[in-house]
Design a protein around this motif. Structure first.
Motif, PDB file in Angstrom:
ATOM      1  N   VAL A   1       1.325  -1.480  -0.301  1.00  0.00           N
ATOM      2  CA  VAL A   1       0.369   0.186   0.151  1.00  0.00           C
ATOM      3  C   VAL A   1       0.616   1.471  -0.241  1.00  0.00           C
ATOM      4  O   VAL A   1       1.972   0.924   1.226  1.00  0.00           O
ATOM      5  CB  VAL A   1      -1.055   0.136   1.017  1.00  0.00           C
ATOM      6  CG1 VAL A   1      -1.508   1.046   1.688  1.00  0.00           C
ATOM      7  CG2 VAL A   1      -1.492  -1.404   0.888  1.00  0.00           C
TER       8      VAL A   1
ATOM      9  N   LEU B   1      -8.600   2.318  -0.980  1.00  0.00           N
ATOM     10  CA  LEU B   1      -8.119   2.073  -1.607  1.00  0.00           C
ATOM     11  C   LEU B   1      -8.172   1.134  -2.580  1.00  0.00           C
ATOM     12  O   LEU B   1      -9.063   0.569  -3.184  1.00  0.00           O
ATOM     13  CB  LEU B   1      -7.307   0.155  -0.420  1.00  0.00           C
ATOM     14  CG  LEU B   1      -6.737   1.174   1.013  1.00  0.00           C
ATOM     15  CD1 LEU B   1      -6.478  -0.031   1.347  1.00  0.00           C
ATOM     16  CD2 LEU B   1      -5.804   2.098   0.392  1.00  0.00           C
TER      17      LEU B   1
ATOM     18  N   GLY C   1      -3.543   5.154  -2.186  1.00  0.00           N
ATOM     19  CA  GLY C   1      -5.103   5.459  -1.543  1.00  0.00           C
ATOM     20  C   GLY C   1      -4.518   7.099  -1.045  1.00  0.00           C
ATOM     21  O   GLY C   1      -3.571   7.511  -1.062  1.00  0.00           O
TER      22      GLY C   1
END
Length: 188
Positions: free
Chosen positions: A48, A105, A133
């Motif tokens: 991420v 996300l 994100g």
């Protein structure tokens, strides 16, 4: 009266990961610890990378107790979905665990890499889903067992830092940055 339940301690190294073939198709499972023993077993993972409204990215310095690449700077958070678990759902849980954050996300790409950690002797061999994100609100509240420090940095400044001092960063960060930055710009 409010009752507080203690969080159960989880041995993350004993959790199952999803093994994949060269095309990213599930072919089995094994514990995290086994997947990361040399020469490494190809397995599903996610990385991420959060952006702020100014385009900066949120990096973490991995905690000293991490079994792979401790104290190196990495993307916002990483992890492994359980076999059959949706990648975005697993990423949302990990983001909350590591930083106390929640946001929408989006998966923007995938790549495969293999890297040896010469400090711990462990190996990464991952089919890595890159997820982005935007953090519009909220402050990172890092779990000190996961995150030693964090910083916001512009992508171009990070590229320069990666070129100048690659040993301070995880081996997957450069690829994650390029895929995430391109994917974020395309999604606008």
């Amino acid at each position: 009266m409010t009752e507080t339940l203690a969080q159960p301690l989880t041995d993350r190294e004993a959790l199952p990961v999803e093994l994949v073939d060269e095309a990213g198709r599930a072919v089995g499972a094994c514990p995290v610890s086994e997947a990361h023993q040399a020469p490494g077993r190809l397995h599903r993972a996610f990385s991420v990378l959060l952006f702020d409204p100014d385009g900066r990215v949120l990096l973490q310095q991995r905690a000293a107790v991490k079994t792979r690449f401790p104290l190196l700077w990495a993307n916002t958070c990483c992890g492994h979905p359980a076999p059959g678990e949706p990648v975005l759902a697993a990423a949302a849980v990990r983001l909350a665990e590591e930083f106390g954050l929640a946001t929408t996300l989006t998966e923007v790409g995938v790549f495969r890499y293999q890297a040896q950690d010469n400090v711990t002797g462990r190996v990464e061999h991952e089919w890595d889903h890159v997820i982005v994100g935007v953090l519009d609100a909220g402050m990172p509240r890092p779990d000190p067992a996961e995150v030693a420090a964090y910083a916001w940095i512009q992508p171009d400044e990070l590229r320069d830092a990666l070129a100048d001092d690659p040993a301070s960063y995880t081996p997957w960060l450069a690829d994650v940055l390029e895929i995430a930055d391109a994917g974020r710009k395309t999604a606008r």
